[in-house]
Design a protein around this motif. Structure first.
Motif, PDB file in Angstrom:
ATOM      1  N   THR A  26      39.375 122.057 -25.990  1.00 19.24           N
ATOM      2  CA  THR A  26      38.310 121.490 -26.813  1.00 19.24           C
ATOM      3  C   THR A  26      38.057 120.044 -26.402  1.00 19.24           C
ATOM      4  O   THR A  26      38.883 119.428 -25.747  1.00 19.24           O
ATOM      5  CB  THR A  26      38.652 121.526 -28.319  1.00 19.24           C
ATOM      6  N   THR A  28      36.560 116.324 -28.096  1.00 19.09           N
ATOM      7  CA  THR A  28      36.174 115.593 -29.297  1.00 19.09           C
ATOM      8  C   THR A  28      34.892 114.817 -29.019  1.00 19.09           C
ATOM      9  O   THR A  28      34.808 114.091 -28.041  1.00 19.09           O
ATOM     10  CB  THR A  28      37.298 114.622 -29.711  1.00 19.09           C
ATOM     11  N   ASN A  60      35.547 118.644 -32.958  1.00 21.23           N
ATOM     12  CA  ASN A  60      36.165 119.214 -31.756  1.00 21.23           C
ATOM     13  C   ASN A  60      35.365 120.445 -31.379  1.00 21.23           C
ATOM     14  O   ASN A  60      35.284 121.397 -32.157  1.00 21.23           O
ATOM     15  CB  ASN A  60      37.626 119.601 -32.014  1.00 21.23           C
TER      16      ASN A  60
END
Length: 168
Positions: A26, A28, A60
């Motif tokens: 992921t 941010t 995220n």
């Protein structure tokens, strides 16, 4: 012993993905708006809502939509009295993914990084959005509003038209 440590390090690097180690699955991202507290909705490439809230917000977001499939997002900003604004978040190949080629990480190159999505990075040209106010004729205002402006900031012709509010 030193040779064993080096050999173990080389094997570990070849069995993992550089981008997976350095970046993760992921990313941010922070989205802001002017004015603040605009409604924000984030849709993935399949059109599914992945986030609903208010800006400013930090989220995220997944880097990929599947094996060797980059993700992309549509971010919609809305606030009453302002024009709706939409931005796109796209994916591109993560620089750490190239590290697999340089370090001989064939498994990372073909399996690990594509499976985790770490082979991609998300980007957008703008994350701080300015919403344009609608014309007063475009919005339905039922209540009266009060705007306070410093008299030092007003041009003389506007100040001449101003009327004082009687204090009771």
């Amino acid at each position: 012993m030193k040779k064993l440590s080096i050999a173990f390090g080389v094997v570990a690097l070849s069995l993992s993905g550089c981008a997976s180690i350095m970046s993760g699955r992921t990313q941010t991202m922070t989205f802001e708006s002017t004015p603040e507290l605009s409604d924000i909705t984030i849709f993935n490439k399949a059109g599914k809502k992945v986030h609903v809230g208010q800006a400013p917000v930090t989220v995220n977001l997944k880097r990929s939509a599947g094996f060797f499939v980059p993700e992309r997002y549509t971010v919609v900003f809305e606030k009453e009295g302002y024009e709706k604004k939409t931005i796109n978040v796209s994916s591109h190949v993560n620089g750490w993914y190239v590290g697999n080629i340089l370090l001989g990480g064939l498994i990372g190159l073909l399996i690990v990084d594509p499976a985790t999505g770490a082979m991609y990075s998300l980007s957008t040209k703008e994350t701080n959005i300015v919403l344009n106010a609608l014309n007063k004729g475009d919005i339905n205002v039922d209540a009266q509003s009060l705007t306070i402006v410093s008299t030092t900031e007003l041009p003389k012709d506007v100040l001449d038209k101003a009327k004082p509010i009687p204090m009771n």
